[in-house]
Enzyme design. Structure first.
Site, short mmCIF file in Angstrom:
data_model
loop_
_atom_site.label_atom_id
_atom_site.label_comp_id
_atom_site.label_asym_id
_atom_site.label_seq_id
_atom_site.Cartn_x
_atom_site.Cartn_y
_atom_site.Cartn_z
N LYS A 130 -6.08 3.01 17.80
CA LYS A 130 -6.15 1.55 17.76
C LYS A 130 -6.25 0.95 19.18
O LYS A 130 -6.75 -0.16 19.36
CB LYS A 130 -4.98 0.98 16.97
CG LYS A 130 -3.80 0.52 17.78
CD LYS A 130 -2.73 -0.10 16.90
CE LYS A 130 -1.55 -0.58 17.74
NZ LYS A 130 -1.86 -1.69 18.62
N SER A 190 -12.43 -2.61 -1.73
CA SER A 190 -12.89 -2.14 -0.42
C SER A 190 -14.34 -1.74 -0.50
O SER A 190 -14.73 -0.94 -1.36
CB SER A 190 -12.09 -0.91 0.02
OG SER A 190 -10.73 -1.22 0.14
N ARG A 217 0.84 -1.19 0.00
CA ARG A 217 0.00 0.00 0.00
C ARG A 217 0.89 1.25 0.00
O ARG A 217 1.11 1.85 -1.02
CB ARG A 217 -0.93 -0.02 1.21
CG ARG A 217 -2.00 1.06 1.16
CD ARG A 217 -3.11 0.73 2.15
NE ARG A 217 -4.12 1.76 2.23
CZ ARG A 217 -4.16 2.71 3.15
NH1 ARG A 217 -3.22 2.79 4.05
NH2 ARG A 217 -5.13 3.61 3.15
#
Lengths: 222, 222
Positions: A138, A109, A40
């Site tokens: 997170k 996605s 990515r």
């Protein structure tokens, strides 16, 4: 590998790796049993991704791990990746299919049923459903900001494509995603930012397997 | 069209167009006699560029104007552009050539002789040499921040490829770039930000033609 076999799926992002190289993280993830790696690295230029991609291709090919490229179909072609993963703002799935041909793996996605149906209609091989859990922080990942595992069930029941969940997933909360019907889970931080990326991959793989086992048991009871 | 015929070359950037669409700017530039349009729009996502690219392809094809895509070889393929223009941080010229084949037009941004030689060795069809003049402020564009027209002479004499100059070029300062050996000039703001983009294109084309004429005259005297 068929996307139906994707259990643990690593999306690379060197900026989250605490100074380690993406190559190093991917090596550890492979040792930990990762099934697929998506290159990515959105904030980097194409030349950098291409050079990294060549190295990742060698590494993943040797290990029998799939390599996909995020967004850039041209980089996928240039490094002989197994396919691409496109988002809702990237080139359409249909265009990717046309450029890459029938054998390439194309993922998309999706966060809604409508997007999932569109991706399936254009020839996607698998879906990345998310954001499952909130990803803004997170450490306190909660379902509040995400579509939740129930979106996975909703989509899986309507669209006959394998899917992985993505977004805020850890070894601790992967279970419900798989129980909802995902073949596995895709993560960035959970592996990339881990003190021990190999152990983190193993923990994730184990959580997925456990959930699949539970899920199989439940399905047998139906 | 052969890149040797590129006189006026528009690089698109909607954010500089004072609220007008890139399509509108390109239409005006075509009316003003532009030879080639490069779809750049670096800050936008791939889907947006793809949709715009399809519209630009129709427009430019009807007008016999070349259409190139900056950086993204996949978008170039998807919209059936004439080729790509890559920078020093994009996929290498050699990779672009491999993916696009021998007939595509491939241009490369170069600011030094070494980069120009490399681009030529990898199969580039033309060079974009720059930044010629400083571009930090277009109103006070000066040679201080750029490589200057003399870099064009230096490269043109050593590398046998057509070249356009780019960076801070206006109708007023285009002359020396062409006299230094460029076939023409590439601009963003000079056309895109102009009150009248068609007139700006005409003024640029006229400046290039005048300089070519002067240059031919001088060469005849040699």
């Amino acid at each position: 590998m068929s996307p139906a076999e994707y259990r643990t799926y690593l999306v690379t992002q060197q900026s989250l790796s605490a100074g380690r190289s993406t190559l190093e993280i991917v090596e550890a993830a492979i040792d930990g049993g990762v099934d697929v790696v998506q290159l990515r690295e959105k904030e980097t230029d194409a030349e950098w991704r291409y050079e990294l991609g060549l190295e990742l291709r060698e590494l993943t090919a040797d290990a029998g791990v799939d390599l996909l490229v995020n967004d850039r179909i041209d980089i996928a072609q240039a490094i002989d990746a197994d396919g691409v993963h496109v988002g809702q703002s990237d080139l359409p799935v249909g265009v990717a299919r046309e450029l890459l041909g029938p054998d390439a793996i194309i993922g998309c996605s999706t966060s809604t049923l409508e997007e999932a149906r569109q991706a399936a209609a254009e020839g996607a091989d698998y879906l990345g459903i998310g954001t499952i859990y909130g990803t803004t922080s997170k450490d306190v990942a909660t379902q509040k900001d995400g579509v939740g595992p129930e979106r996975v069930s909703e989509i899986i029941e309507a669209v006959s494509l394998p899917a992985v969940g993505i977004g805020g997933i850890t070894a601790d909360n992967a279970g419900p995603v798989v129980e909802a019907g995902a073949t596995g889970v895709a993560v960035i931080s959970e592996i990339t930012a881990a003190d021990d990326p190999q152990a983190a991959t193993e923990a994730l793989a184990s959580a997925v397997e456990t959930a699949r086992y539970r899920d199989d048991g439940r399905r047998d009871d139906d």
